[in-house]
Write an enzyme that holds these catalytic residues in place. Sequence first.
Site, PDB file in Angstrom:
ATOM      1  N   GLU A 283     -18.427 -57.439  27.970  1.00 13.67           N
ATOM      2  CA  GLU A 283     -18.256 -57.876  29.205  1.00 13.67           C
ATOM      3  C   GLU A 283     -18.833 -57.079  30.400  1.00 13.67           C
ATOM      4  O   GLU A 283     -19.166 -55.798  30.012  1.00 13.67           O
ATOM      5  CB  GLU A 283     -16.835 -58.112  29.539  1.00 13.67           C
ATOM      6  CG  GLU A 283     -16.028 -58.888  28.517  1.00 13.67           C
ATOM      7  CD  GLU A 283     -16.330 -60.419  28.863  1.00 13.67           C
ATOM      8  OE1 GLU A 283     -16.490 -60.791  30.067  1.00 13.67           O
ATOM      9  OE2 GLU A 283     -15.838 -61.112  27.898  1.00 13.67           O
TER      10      GLU A 283
ATOM     11  N   LYS B 155      -4.156 -58.601  19.846  1.00 10.86           N
ATOM     12  CA  LYS B 155      -4.185 -59.192  18.515  1.00 10.86           C
ATOM     13  C   LYS B 155      -3.531 -58.718  17.531  1.00 10.86           C
ATOM     14  O   LYS B 155      -2.767 -59.571  16.760  1.00 10.86           O
ATOM     15  CB  LYS B 155      -5.805 -59.562  18.013  1.00 10.86           C
ATOM     16  CG  LYS B 155      -6.769 -60.234  18.897  1.00 10.86           C
ATOM     17  CD  LYS B 155      -8.093 -59.831  18.606  1.00 10.86           C
ATOM     18  CE  LYS B 155      -9.248 -60.593  19.285  1.00 10.86           C
ATOM     19  NZ  LYS B 155     -10.519 -60.095  19.152  1.00 10.86           N
TER      20      LYS B 155
ATOM     21  N   GLY C   2     -14.978 -73.191  30.654  1.00  5.40           N
ATOM     22  CA  GLY C   2     -16.238 -72.072  30.345  1.00  5.40           C
ATOM     23  C   GLY C   2     -16.731 -72.118  29.007  1.00  5.40           C
ATOM     24  O   GLY C   2     -16.598 -73.255  28.709  1.00  5.40           O
TER      25      GLY C   2
END
Length: 335
Positions: A207, A222, A11
């Site tokens: 998104e 994270k 991608g």
Amino acid sequence: MDVKVQLFGFGNVGKAVARVLVEKKKFFREKYGLDFKVVSISDTSGTLWLPEGVDLREALLVKETFGKLSSWTNDYEVYNFTLEEAVKEIDADIVIDVTNDKNAHGWHLTALREGKAVVTSNKPPLAFHYAELIGEAERRNVPYLFEATVMAGTPIIGLLRENLLGDTVERIEAVLNATTTFILSRMEMGLHFEEALRQAQSLGIAERDPSGDILGIDAGYKATILHCVAFGPKTFDEARVKGIAEITLGEVQRARKKGKTIRLVATIERGSITVEPKEVPLDSPLAVESHENAAVIWTDLLGELVIKGAGAGLKETASGVVSDIVKAALTITGG
């Protein structure tokens, strides 16, 4: 020195990595004596495999034109391997995972057991299976590298894993998600949360399903990875995570009146991971804008260390991935 590479995920990030490998081929050869040969590329349509090396320029052209590798019919055969099979079947030195496969830890372990180095930007494997993956890599004595999982190419993982080796890290505070920073910045301009989110989506910053960002899950992954590196293994399930979905325009404006700004802040201490919206002073390193991330690391010897840089973006993420590819290759070749 030829280094054989498998690329999983083609991608936007996968293509960005491929472009760097093409454009900086001469640089890698001259600076490190390394020639990267991509022997397979896998996207959702299949696996392109050529032992003598895939032509990356052509692969990029096919992907841009047709949207999938399986459309490439002339000189190449496209195989319907599972990712696990591709790791087992294809001879390579380094496996690169730039997919969003939440279950990738299984084939990461397979790669390590096959004696292959693994480089990844994929967060869930580490956020849920860090101890197992790192343990396997150490037993096999092969690199397992993941710089791009946190802060894209800004080298916080390398800093914690390879530098500061005499320091005891006491605490880390960080803003690790650019989408929430964008939304909160727009709210400071007077937009309501829903309008700011819609704007982020229309610009491709958020998104279509923005829940990973706005519920704090991405920042939580994270933060968990940072805890693993700085303090030792923990999983995402042990993190306390609250996103920005409930922040009102009134709260944002009240913070501004006090000379502060609201940001989604991760606080990591030994045994504790918290992600939540916090008011931070405007002159704080955490009062970042746009796609910047920032972390403040406190240690016993160095005191306060600030690391700040791009936390998103294709070139920026490719920087982290490619840096790890070079690191893995130099370790393997003894360079």
